[in-house]
Design a protein around this motif. Sequence first.
Motif, short mmCIF file in Angstrom:
data_model
loop_
_atom_site.label_atom_id
_atom_site.label_comp_id
_atom_site.label_asym_id
_atom_site.label_seq_id
_atom_site.Cartn_x
_atom_site.Cartn_y
_atom_site.Cartn_z
N TYR A 105 0.87 -1.18 0.00
CA TYR A 105 0.00 0.00 0.00
C TYR A 105 0.91 1.23 0.00
O TYR A 105 1.32 1.71 1.06
N PRO A 106 1.25 1.76 -1.18
CA PRO A 106 2.31 2.77 -1.29
C PRO A 106 2.07 4.04 -0.49
O PRO A 106 3.02 4.63 0.04
N GLN A 107 0.82 4.48 -0.41
CA GLN A 107 0.54 5.75 0.27
C GLN A 107 0.58 5.64 1.79
O GLN A 107 0.64 6.66 2.49
N LEU A 108 0.53 4.43 2.32
CA LEU A 108 0.49 4.24 3.77
C LEU A 108 1.91 4.16 4.31
O LEU A 108 2.49 3.08 4.49
N ARG A 109 2.45 5.30 4.60
CA ARG A 109 3.84 5.39 5.07
C ARG A 109 3.94 4.93 6.51
O ARG A 109 3.12 5.27 7.36
N THR A 110 4.96 4.11 6.78
CA THR A 110 5.19 3.61 8.14
C THR A 110 6.37 4.34 8.76
O THR A 110 7.05 5.14 8.11
N PHE A 111 6.63 4.07 10.02
CA PHE A 111 7.74 4.69 10.73
C PHE A 111 9.00 3.85 10.54
O PHE A 111 9.07 2.72 11.00
N GLU A 112 9.97 4.41 9.88
CA GLU A 112 11.25 3.74 9.70
C GLU A 112 12.36 4.75 9.93
O GLU A 112 12.15 5.96 9.81
#
Length: 692
Positions: A105-112
């Motif tokens: 899901y490209p738009q759902l940015r996670t914390f990295e």
Amino acid sequence: MKSSFYFTKNISEKSESKYCLAIMKMKISLLILLLLNSFFLLGQDLKFDQYWDISSSKSIVWNVHKTDSYPHGDNIEMSGKKVSAIIYYDVNKDKELSIKREIIYPQLRTFEEDWKKYRAYHKQTYAQEIEPTISMDGTNVVFKKIDSVKIDGKITFYHAPVQGIILKRTLFPSMNQRVFVENWELINNSDQEKELKIDKTDTLHQLRGYKGIYTSHVYSDSEKEISLLPQSAYNFTLYFSAAIDDEPVNGFNYKEIEAERNNFLDKIKENLVLETSNPVIDQLFYFSKIRASESIFESEMGLVHSPGGGNYYIGIWANDQAEYSGPFFPFLGYDTGIEAAKNTYLMFLKNIPQDSSPICYSFEIDGELPSCGKDRGDAAMIAYGASQFLLRNTDKNFAKKIWPLIEWSLNYCNNHRNEEGVVLSDTDEMEGRISTGEANLSTNSLYYGGLINASYLAKELGLHKLSKQYLKRSIEMANVIEKYFGYNIAGLNTYRYFKGNTHLRHWICLPLVMGIDKRAEATANALLEKLWTSNGVLVELNPASTEPNIFWDRGTLYALRGTFKAGFFEKSLNKLIDYSGKRLLGEHVPYPIEAFPENNMKHLSAESALYCRLIIEGMLSFEQTEFNSFSIAPQLSNEMSKINLKNLYIGDKAISIHLQLIDDMIETKIYLNGAELINKQIKAGEKVNVKI
């Protein structure tokens, strides 16, 4: 080589006699198509293990019954604006299928942290644990064995019958929604009614992401119990979706999602249609149009084309988007692709440095994470690609808007030359994976090409002084390239990639691509003989190296484009046939790939655009010097005796090109929106100028 045979049982509730008649007709038509394809391939010296056959309806089929075709596994990527999926499938020695679905899901940015933030896409991987359980008479009906697999812009798995039931599974993404679907069709192939129970799939997973709470949902819409009449079918769907905060995570409609995908595929079929004497090239060309065009995503920059491959989404790069894919979309007449290309050039325009720094070479994760500081020759890439796009798009107002980006890019290159006139750059698009010296052939060739294209474009915009200046600089650069890079390597008077380079490199093809042909014969020999392998052109030929052969398809696709354009038609065609067969029908299909061993041959989308461009700009030597004119210099041979290219767009004008070899002449017919412009016979390689 044996001919494989395949057909789909399209069962409805019509009478059994009509059903049998329909199947018989389908068998006959498909058998003819497969036999014709097999006769074609029998005449070829196959240099790869063939798993797949070309079938009807613009598809390829793997018949698992084929001798030595299993065990075997592969993967394919499919994309829509809000979702991408890499489907890994494996068939073991017992012909049993297992599937792993990596949903991105490209738009759902996670914390990295650190560099991983550039790949911070929410991903979920699902295997058999989410597959519904189907039972009959208290016993589970387990579908394991596989008969065949079909790829046609979707991927479909046909299972062998179990207790009179056939399972057909079709997987593809929504083009507009954040959902991927897997449709299950249960077909009663017996003469008895079947009572089935289906356990529904319903799993939720939540995590806190950069934009809120992300909920991943996998669910099915099946009934709990069904009665399946003889020769009838029942469909239900697995939905793989994700939502932010209060967005809906269910309620999707398979028919609507299927219609979206079909509409997209129909659009791709209709425009830029290639028909040649070689069905493999035609089919790979069509599939390449799909992969190049589906990998377009919604982002804060607007719609953007991105490479994919599990690593590269909602971002743009100076090579993949500005240079490779952007100039392709006008040919296809694909408005979504054209919009994505425009957004690429606009983003680079907005980020022109205010000092002498190199321009950022990528903008990832909605454009919020730029990569700056390293000069890969990106100004040359942008100048070359943007000027090509603007000429082909023919939108004068937009060309004026983007012109400052081209002018800045060419000035940057001009101002970063050494005393020998060579443009300096830290590296090239390989980003330091292999040495490039302080000045490389790629950057300088792209700068030369950018000057040529910009001189044409400046003239169209009324900038006649600049047009003459760029043309003069291009002549100077051609001399610089010859003097600085021209060299004898491996006994061939070709090019060294940088000063001190002693091994043949893949990017020595670029002068040929740009029309510099002083060292064409030796360079073509280096590319098509010395550097060529079963996977195309090596990055570098170093006999002393103990490393595995490294290849990037972009190098092969540029190399063939250059050798075709330079007039080495038959040699190039033989290599193109080998390459196309392997990528379409071999062990990893059905698109051009990025690289090996890096990224394990993922199906990055811009490489597919380059495949289409090698046909147009290589085989046909298509050149555009004005908004309303172009030229071709076609070649044909007994092995490739015809090329028809229908609905190639220049702006809003549809061009069709029909070439046929007659004795030693090429019958050339060119149409504009269906009206004949040119009808004459020419010699091979003779330039045909077309005013539209």
